[in-house]
Structures are given as C-alpha cells and as structure tokens.
Enzyme design. Structure first.
Site, short mmCIF file in Angstrom:
data_model
loop_
_atom_site.label_atom_id
_atom_site.label_comp_id
_atom_site.label_asym_id
_atom_site.label_seq_id
_atom_site.Cartn_x
_atom_site.Cartn_y
_atom_site.Cartn_z
N ARG A 46 0.83 -1.20 0.00
CA ARG A 46 0.00 0.00 0.00
C ARG A 46 0.87 1.25 0.00
O ARG A 46 0.48 2.27 -0.55
CB ARG A 46 -0.88 0.02 1.24
CG ARG A 46 -2.03 -0.96 1.14
CD ARG A 46 -3.07 -0.68 2.21
NE ARG A 46 -4.10 -1.69 2.17
CZ ARG A 46 -4.23 -2.68 3.04
NH1 ARG A 46 -3.39 -2.77 4.05
NH2 ARG A 46 -5.19 -3.57 2.91
N LYS A 153 3.44 -18.20 7.87
CA LYS A 153 2.72 -18.47 9.11
C LYS A 153 2.25 -17.14 9.71
O LYS A 153 2.82 -16.12 9.32
CB LYS A 153 3.58 -19.26 10.09
CG LYS A 153 4.81 -18.48 10.57
CD LYS A 153 5.46 -19.16 11.71
CE LYS A 153 4.77 -18.80 13.00
NZ LYS A 153 5.60 -18.04 13.95
N ASP A 182 7.30 -23.04 6.37
CA ASP A 182 7.70 -23.09 7.78
C ASP A 182 9.21 -23.06 7.73
O ASP A 182 9.85 -24.02 7.28
CB ASP A 182 7.21 -24.37 8.46
CG ASP A 182 7.53 -24.35 9.94
OD1 ASP A 182 8.72 -24.24 10.29
OD2 ASP A 182 6.59 -24.42 10.76
N HIS A 183 9.80 -21.95 8.18
CA HIS A 183 11.24 -21.80 7.91
C HIS A 183 12.09 -22.84 8.62
O HIS A 183 13.21 -23.09 8.22
CB HIS A 183 11.71 -20.36 8.18
CG HIS A 183 11.88 -20.02 9.63
ND1 HIS A 183 10.83 -19.78 10.46
CD2 HIS A 183 12.99 -19.88 10.39
CE1 HIS A 183 11.29 -19.50 11.68
NE2 HIS A 183 12.61 -19.56 11.66
N LYS A 187 15.89 -25.25 7.43
CA LYS A 187 17.19 -25.21 8.12
C LYS A 187 17.99 -26.45 7.73
O LYS A 187 17.49 -27.57 7.79
CB LYS A 187 17.00 -25.15 9.64
CG LYS A 187 16.42 -23.83 10.13
CD LYS A 187 16.35 -23.79 11.64
CE LYS A 187 15.51 -22.62 12.14
NZ LYS A 187 16.22 -21.37 12.25
N HIS A 245 6.64 -25.10 14.20
CA HIS A 245 8.03 -25.55 14.15
C HIS A 245 8.29 -26.83 14.95
O HIS A 245 8.91 -27.77 14.45
CB HIS A 245 8.96 -24.46 14.70
CG HIS A 245 8.75 -23.10 14.08
ND1 HIS A 245 8.46 -22.93 12.75
CD2 HIS A 245 8.81 -21.85 14.60
CE1 HIS A 245 8.34 -21.64 12.49
NE2 HIS A 245 8.55 -20.96 13.59
N LYS A 345 10.69 -17.78 25.45
CA LYS A 345 11.44 -16.52 25.24
C LYS A 345 12.11 -16.17 26.57
O LYS A 345 11.64 -16.56 27.64
CB LYS A 345 10.50 -15.38 24.87
CG LYS A 345 9.64 -15.67 23.64
CD LYS A 345 10.08 -14.85 22.47
CE LYS A 345 9.21 -15.08 21.26
NZ LYS A 345 9.96 -15.21 20.02
#
Ligand code: BG6
Length: 496
Positions: A46, A153, A182-183, A187, A245, A345
C-alpha cells in the site's frame, strides 16, 4: 539446479520480512548463479514507493542481512535492476485489473514465461483475500505458465480457522500450487536429521521404542518479544512455536522412512506422525502442559523487562511465553516412549536441539558409580546455533577401579571449512522456484497439528484456574516444568 524463468511477486513488500529475509535470500541465490536470466521481483504494497526507492531500501537490507555479500558487492547493482515496485491495495478486488496489467507488462519485458510465484508476506487477514482476488483475474490459471502461492505463518489461529483457510485457498488454487512455508524445514540441520536417521546403519535399527527411552526437543530464545508484542500477545508460544516448528520437528524425528524423498512420499509420512500423537484431553492439560510467562529480573547486572511491560502487551496479559509438554505417539514404533518439548522466550540461551535418550544397559555392573547408572547414552542433534551432532557415551576413567564418565563425540558443521550454509529462506525459495514442495507443509499436516493443539488452547481459555507460572527472565522457565520430566532424568540444560 537453476530455477526456471519467472517473476517473484511479493505482497507486503514494504514490510520487515521482505527487507530482512526475502530479498536478501533472493540476492544470495543470484550471487550463486541459481536464478535464471529471465527473472524479476515485483514488490507490492500500500505504501507509495517508486521502484527506485524500493531498490534503495532493499540495498540496505541486502547489505545487512544477505549471507553472501562478502566479495559480492559488485553484484548488488545488477541485482537491483531486477527489482520493481507497484503500489495498490490488495484488499480491493477492482484494483487487481491495474495490477494484472502491470504484471503482464513486466512479464513481457523480462520474458518470464508467465510463470508467477505470489508470496504472501502480509498480515494473515489477507491470506484468504489475495488468492481469491488473484483467481478472479485468472492469475491462478496455469495454461500459460506456472502459478504458485507461498503463504507465511501463522496458518490459522485454531483448528477451525486453519480448516477454513485451507478450504478457501483450495477453492482458488490447487493443493500442488500452494506452498505453506515453515522456515524450520528450510534449516540445513533439520534436513540433516533425515540423513542422520536414514543414511546411517548404526542409528536406523535403534530408532524405536526398543532402544529409545525418551525424546526431548528444546527451542529456546534468549530474547523477549521485542517490538512484536502486539502480534505475540494474541498468539503465545503454543501457537507461535509449537503448533508449527516444534511439531514439524517431531514429525521428522518420528516419521517412518519414506520410500523416496519427494513431496508426496515425505509429507505422507510426516502427516501420519502428527495424526498419531495421542490427544491431550482438556482435563489432562494441567498434568501434561506447563505454561509460563517471564517476569522482570536482573541477570549479571542487566535488567530484563517483564513480558507484561513489553510494548504492545496487555499489562494483565496471561499469554504464555514458555511452554513445556509431554506427549506420546501412539503407533508401532513409538508406543510408550514419552516425547518432551519445550520452548520459550527470555531463557538463558538461544538453542534448538533434539536429544535422543537411549535406554540404559539392562544390568549395571559398574554400579559403584551411581551417577552413571542413572544416565543414558544421548544423541544430540544441534539445530542452531553451533550446528552439529553430539554423541554422549560412557568411558572408563583411567586408573584404578571401574569409574565411568560421560564423554562427547562432537561434530560441528563449522569444522567443514568453506561450506556455505544457505539460509532457510534461501533454500525454501529456491525449492518453490523449482516446483519442489517437499519442505513445505501440506494442508492436512497443519490441520493435524492444530487438532492436537486445539484442546490445549481451549482448556486454557475455559479454565482460568490453570496457572500461568511466572519465571524470571533469563532462567529455564518455571520450575514446574521440571516435574513433567522428573523420574526420567532432567531436561538437558545447554549452556551458552
Ligand atoms: C518465528 C516466531 O516463527 O520463529 C518467532 O514467530 C521466533 O517468535 C522465531 O522468534 C524463531 O526462529 P529461529 O529461526 O530464530 O529459531
């Protein structure tokens, strides 16, 4: 293999993902000569930007985030010529006419064979909208060239919304045109898990309930939610990390060997694992799942904020920043073997690893060393950082008696000097360009993962009495998570 000619069309091109990951990864492919000559990137958003301004911004992103920029500075300018920008509102159907004309003109100019990859790097509310609008303008039809759709995701918010999204997408695009990214599957070391399991005669016979005592998967981060509080507070660790993940990692650890490595064979086996995870019923959630939230703390003189003080987070929030859980996979190979997974985290270190704990020997003849009697051989598949594999086994301590200690056989990817580890996005983007969906999630796998996670979310929502345990930032989560695993051993506590 080099990609076929095509245009990569990125919705949400003025966002962070494009800047940090997508364009730098495409640049990495370019510097390795993996992109065709007839190729271009069309950024959409945008924000009113000229192609020139877009290129300037992307140049900055490449310099900061590309993996191969060393010695490749000279290639940046020629790469930037392949980037274009078009501003429009992807929510408004009528605006797709102008967009299609722009796309077709670029296709003509670059001779890209009408092959288009549409990458949705947008807020999730646009996931059902954009594909329907593309389809309304015939941009899903493959009569002239391929049309592929990559979706980021989060794929749904719960089982029902994931199902709805799947149905909606499948109305407009065929399943083999849809690439759900899904990264974690991109890997390098996650893929190496397949090689470890299926190319090593020593591990293959042991990979089952007869020899494996339990499996532990940890994905910890040492940072908080940072500037993503607004998104994270509506999500939480279970949705953000486990549903996608960690359950995908579980499926790679536990799957049966596919007969060949291709999209159908691999994904058929992965989905079977997800469908065999024993559901945790609402009334069992408290016993099998521990959730936590980080509180303020001071670590080595450094003050760490509480989650509730983060920008964009409700000061009364009950969103979990930590989850640990125990579950079983009810199938022939894994009957009775507990799986423990944990993510959070603001834990002490950033690490993702899978630990296979083997059974102890049946009779302990070196029982004078009680420490060893309790431990099992461990195979640690270190996914990040310090990618590699560690095998812990027992050895005699030199000298009198039979004292036993654990020793490590440790392989680090970094020892393979000169080996460039491609980033997850680089690998996955190239796969999509090549039409290979093996490392992308299939709709049924995501639904199976939601099916497992959904009752846990519901239990948390319906029973405020289920505790959200506080844990001081910088520690390994609530002590209650240790009780999940007690009686087995303890969690492995990888250090920095
Ligand atoms: C993302 C989550 O999918 O994965 C983030 O949304 C998380 O919250 C990230 O930080 C972790 O990815 P990685 O590759 O750094 O382990």
């Amino acid at each position: 293999r080099k990609a076929e000619k095509h245009l990569l069309v990125i919705f949400g091109a003025s966002g962070d993902l494009t800047y940090r990951k997508l364009v730098p990864s495409v640049f990495d492919l370019y510097t390795q000569n993996l992109l065709p000559v007839n190729f271009g990137v069309l950024g959409l958003g945008r924000s009113k930007l000229s192609s020139e301004a877009f290129r300037e911004k992307m140049k900055e992103g490449i310099k900061k985030f590309a993996g191969t920029t060393a010695n490749k500075e000279s290639m940046i300018d020629s790469f930037l010529e392949k980037l274009f920008y078009y501003s429009f509102d992807p929510e408004v159907k009528a605006e797709y006419e102008g967009f299609r004309d722009e796309l077709e003109a670029l296709n003509q100019k670059l001779d890209a064979g009408s092959n288009y990859i549409f990458y949705l790097a947008t807020p999730p509310s646009l996931y059902p909208v954009v594909p329907a609008n593309l389809a309304a303008y015939g941009l899903n039809r493959e009569d002239k060239g391929f049309k592929r759709l990559i979706i980021e995701k989060p794929f749904g918010y719960d089982l029902e919304s994931a199902r709805k999204l799947n149905r909606k997408l499948q109305c407009n695009f065929k399943e083999d045109q849809i690439y759900r990214i899904d990264h974690y599957l991109g890997k390098e070391t996650v893929q190496n898990m397949l090689v470890t399991r299926f190319a090593n005669g020593i591990f293959e016979p042991l990979w089952n309930r007869n020899y494996i005592h339990h499996v532990e998967i940890t994905s910890s981060e040492d940072i908080g939610v940072g500037s993503r509080g607004g998104y994270y507070d509506g999500s939480g660790a279970l949705r953000d990390m486990v549903q996608n993940h960690l359950l995908l990692l579980t499926s790679l650890v536990a799957m049966e060997p596919p007969a060949v490595i291709n999209a159908d064979a691999m994904r058929n086996e992965m989905v079977k694992v997800l469908q065999s995870i024993r559901p945790i019923k609402e009334e069992e959630v408290e016993k099998y799942v521990i959730r936590g939230q980080y509180t303020a703390s001071e670590i080595r003189g450094k003050m760490m904020k509480a989650y509730r003080e983060e920008q964009g987070v409700d000061p009364q929030s009950r969103t979990e920043t930590f989850v640990a859980m125990k579950f079983y996979i009810d199938n022939w190979r894994w009957a009775g073997v507990p799986f423990y997974i944990r993510t959070g985290k603001c834990l002490p270190t950033r690490v993702t690893e899978v630990v296979i704990h083997f059974n102890a020997t049946p009779h302990h003849i070196f029982a004078d060393n009680l420490q060893h009697v309790k431990t099992h051989n461990q195979l640690v598949l270190r996914i990040q950082p310090d990618e590699g594999i560690l095998l812990k086994s027992a050895m005699k301590v030199p000298g009198a008696g039979f004292n036993v200690q654990d020793v490590n056989m440790d392989f680090h990817y970094s020892d393979l000097s000169n080996t460039y580890l491609p980033s997850a996005y680089e690998r996955l983007l190239l796969d999509c360009m090549l039409g290979d969906a093996t490392l992308y999630s299939r709709g049924d796998a995501l639904e199976a993962a939601w099916q497992f996670v959904d009752p846990i979310l519901k239990a948390w929502q319906n029973n405020p009495a289920i505790k959200v345990y506080g844990y001081p930032a910088g520690t390994w989560g609530p002590v209650e998570s240790d009780e999940l695993i007690e009686g087995v051993e303890t969690w492995r506590y990888p250090c920095k």
